[in-house]
Design a protein around this motif. Sequence first.
Motif, mmCIF file in Angstrom:
data_model
loop_
_atom_site.group_PDB
_atom_site.id
_atom_site.type_symbol
_atom_site.label_atom_id
_atom_site.label_comp_id
_atom_site.label_asym_id
_atom_site.label_seq_id
_atom_site.Cartn_x
_atom_site.Cartn_y
_atom_site.Cartn_z
ATOM 1 N N LEU A 87 0.816 -1.208 0.000
ATOM 2 C CA LEU A 87 0.000 0.000 0.000
ATOM 3 C C LEU A 87 0.851 1.259 0.000
ATOM 4 O O LEU A 87 0.761 2.082 -0.906
ATOM 5 N N GLN A 88 1.686 1.398 1.012
ATOM 6 C CA GLN A 88 2.487 2.621 1.089
ATOM 7 C C GLN A 88 3.615 2.478 2.101
ATOM 8 O O GLN A 88 3.638 1.551 2.911
ATOM 9 N N GLY A 89 4.554 3.404 2.012
ATOM 10 C CA GLY A 89 5.611 3.517 3.001
ATOM 11 C C GLY A 89 5.507 4.864 3.692
ATOM 12 O O GLY A 89 4.876 5.792 3.185
ATOM 13 N N ALA A 90 6.128 4.967 4.845
ATOM 14 C CA ALA A 90 6.076 6.224 5.589
ATOM 15 C C ALA A 90 7.407 6.453 6.295
ATOM 16 O O ALA A 90 8.001 5.517 6.846
ATOM 17 N N ASN A 91 7.869 7.694 6.251
ATOM 18 C CA ASN A 91 9.081 8.111 6.960
ATOM 19 C C ASN A 91 10.269 7.207 6.626
ATOM 20 O O ASN A 91 11.031 6.817 7.504
ATOM 21 N N LEU A 92 10.421 6.884 5.339
ATOM 22 C CA LEU A 92 11.527 6.029 4.929
ATOM 23 C C LEU A 92 12.856 6.765 5.057
ATOM 24 O O LEU A 92 12.911 7.991 5.104
ATOM 25 N N ALA A 93 13.914 5.990 5.113
ATOM 26 C CA ALA A 93 15.242 6.553 5.350
ATOM 27 C C ALA A 93 15.772 7.270 4.112
ATOM 28 O O ALA A 93 15.476 6.899 2.979
ATOM 29 N N VAL A 94 16.573 8.307 4.349
ATOM 30 C CA VAL A 94 17.230 9.051 3.272
ATOM 31 C C VAL A 94 18.512 8.322 2.887
ATOM 32 O O VAL A 94 19.348 8.020 3.735
ATOM 33 N N ARG A 95 18.645 8.028 1.583
ATOM 34 C CA ARG A 95 19.849 7.356 1.103
ATOM 35 C C ARG A 95 20.559 8.149 0.002
ATOM 36 O O ARG A 95 21.685 7.835 -0.370
ATOM 37 N N ASP A 96 19.889 9.142 -0.579
ATOM 38 C CA ASP A 96 20.536 10.033 -1.544
ATOM 39 C C ASP A 96 20.838 11.352 -0.841
ATOM 40 O O ASP A 96 20.898 11.403 0.380
ATOM 41 N N MET A 97 20.983 12.427 -1.576
ATOM 42 C CA MET A 97 21.332 13.694 -0.961
ATOM 43 C C MET A 97 20.257 14.176 0.013
ATOM 44 O O MET A 97 20.543 14.488 1.168
ATOM 45 N N LEU A 98 19.002 14.199 -0.451
ATOM 46 C CA LEU A 98 17.910 14.686 0.388
ATOM 47 C C LEU A 98 16.755 13.715 0.488
ATOM 48 O O LEU A 98 15.859 13.897 1.308
ATOM 49 N N ASP A 108 19.771 3.034 -7.300
ATOM 50 C CA ASP A 108 20.928 3.866 -7.664
ATOM 51 C C ASP A 108 21.383 3.467 -9.062
ATOM 52 O O ASP A 108 21.668 2.300 -9.326
ATOM 53 N N ARG A 109 21.418 4.423 -9.943
ATOM 54 C CA ARG A 109 21.732 4.138 -11.340
ATOM 55 C C ARG A 109 23.171 3.709 -11.551
ATOM 56 O O ARG A 109 23.479 2.912 -12.459
ATOM 57 N N PHE A 110 24.086 4.218 -10.751
ATOM 58 C CA PHE A 110 25.506 4.020 -11.035
ATOM 59 C C PHE A 110 26.212 3.097 -10.045
ATOM 60 O O PHE A 110 27.393 2.812 -10.213
ATOM 61 N N SER A 111 25.528 2.648 -9.002
ATOM 62 C CA SER A 111 26.159 1.748 -8.033
ATOM 63 C C SER A 111 25.103 0.801 -7.469
ATOM 64 O O SER A 111 23.929 0.863 -7.843
ATOM 65 N N ALA A 112 25.523 -0.077 -6.576
ATOM 66 C CA ALA A 112 24.600 -1.042 -5.993
ATOM 67 C C ALA A 112 23.501 -0.322 -5.214
ATOM 68 O O ALA A 112 23.750 0.698 -4.567
ATOM 69 N N ASP A 113 22.286 -0.837 -5.290
ATOM 70 C CA ASP A 113 21.166 -0.231 -4.571
ATOM 71 C C ASP A 113 21.366 -0.359 -3.069
ATOM 72 O O ASP A 113 21.798 -1.407 -2.567
ATOM 73 N N ASP A 114 21.046 0.706 -2.346
ATOM 74 C CA ASP A 114 21.234 0.731 -0.902
ATOM 75 C C ASP A 114 20.017 0.136 -0.196
ATOM 76 O O ASP A 114 18.872 0.404 -0.558
ATOM 77 N N ILE A 115 20.266 -0.645 0.860
ATOM 78 C CA ILE A 115 19.178 -1.189 1.668
ATOM 79 C C ILE A 115 18.566 -0.080 2.520
ATOM 80 O O ILE A 115 19.272 0.774 3.049
ATOM 81 N N MET A 116 17.238 -0.114 2.632
ATOM 82 C CA MET A 116 16.518 0.896 3.420
ATOM 83 C C MET A 116 15.667 0.232 4.513
ATOM 84 O O MET A 116 14.698 0.812 4.986
#
Length: 316
Positions: free
Chosen positions: A169-180, A231-239
Motif C-alpha cells: 500500500l504505502q511507506g512512511a518516513n523512509l530513510a534518506v539514502r541520496d542527498m535529500l 541507484d543508477r551508477f552503483s549497488a542499490d542501498d538497503i533501506m
Amino acid sequence: MSSGKKKLKDLLQQSDNRTCADCGAHDPKWASPTIGVFICLKCCGGHRLLGPNISKVLSVTIDEWTDEEIDAMIEVGGNSSANAIYEAHVPDGVKPGPDASSEQRNKYIRAKYEHQEFLKPGLKISNRSVPQPSPPKENSFHAPSSSSNPTPKPECLDGAIGHLKITVLQGANLAVRDMLSSDPYVVLQLGEQKVQTTIMRSNLNPIWNEDLMLSVPEDYGPVKLQVFDYDRFSADDIMGEAEIDIAPMLTSAMAYGDASMFGDMQIGKWLKSHDNALLEDSTVNIVDGKVKQEVSLQLQNVESGMIYLEIEWIPP
C-alpha cells in the motif's frame, strides 16, 4: 488512556464508523480529522494524494492526536453525518467497494472531497485548514466500466498449496539514502521467488497500491520484505527489512476451508511482540468471502521507516 483518546475510541465504535466512509471496508483504522471520516488503509492512500490542506490522514492506533483534531472528528459526528453531505447525490455504480482498484478509489475520493461532485446543488464546503493551490481539475468522475479485468489468478507452481496476493500500500518516513531523499522500491521473497514494486522517485512517503503475487509451497517459511533505494551508477542501498509470518493466516484459512461459506468475521491473529516487526496486532479476517489481513510493519536494521500491506489468501 487519555480522555481525548477515549472519546476517539468511543466514536470509532459507532456502527457507521465500523466501515470505511469511502469504500465500505470493515474495521477502518485511519481517519481524516480535516473531513471527519474514518477510512481504511487502502483509501488512506487516496486521501494522502489530496494533500493535508484537504485531508490530513492519521492512524487511530499509532499516531498522536491533538485535542483539536479529536474535537474536529466529534464535531462532524461520524461517517454517516459526513456522507450525508459529501455523498448526497452519488450516481448508481459510482461508489467503489472494498475490492476496487487503487485507480478507481483514488478517482472517487478526489471527486468526492476535492471536486465535491456529489454535494447538494449550490452547496460548497471550504477546507478547514489553510488553503493551498490544488491540482488542475480532471474530467468529471465516471463509473468504472464493468469490463474492468480483475487481478488474474496465476498458475500454481509445482507443490504450491495456494497463493498470496500482497498489496504493497504505502511507506512512511523512509530513510534518506541520496542527498535529500530516496528512490525506494519493495522486494518480497518467499523461498526462491522474488517480486518487486515499481521505483518511486524522490519519495520518502511513497504510495504504491501495487499487487504482488507469490505461490506458497507446502514447506513455506516467512515472507522476507526488503526496501531498497535505486541507484543508477552503483549497488542499490538497503533501506530496511522485515519478515512477515504467514502461518497465522494460512493456518486459519485452512481450518475454515471455503471462506465464501462464512459471513464477515475474525478468524485469526498475528500478535505484535519484541521478536517481530509489527506496529500492532494483525488480525486475519474473512471479508466478503475472502481471507484477508492488514499488516503494518516497522522496518528493522534502519534508522526509520514503516511499510503498510494488505495480504489476501488465494486457495488453489
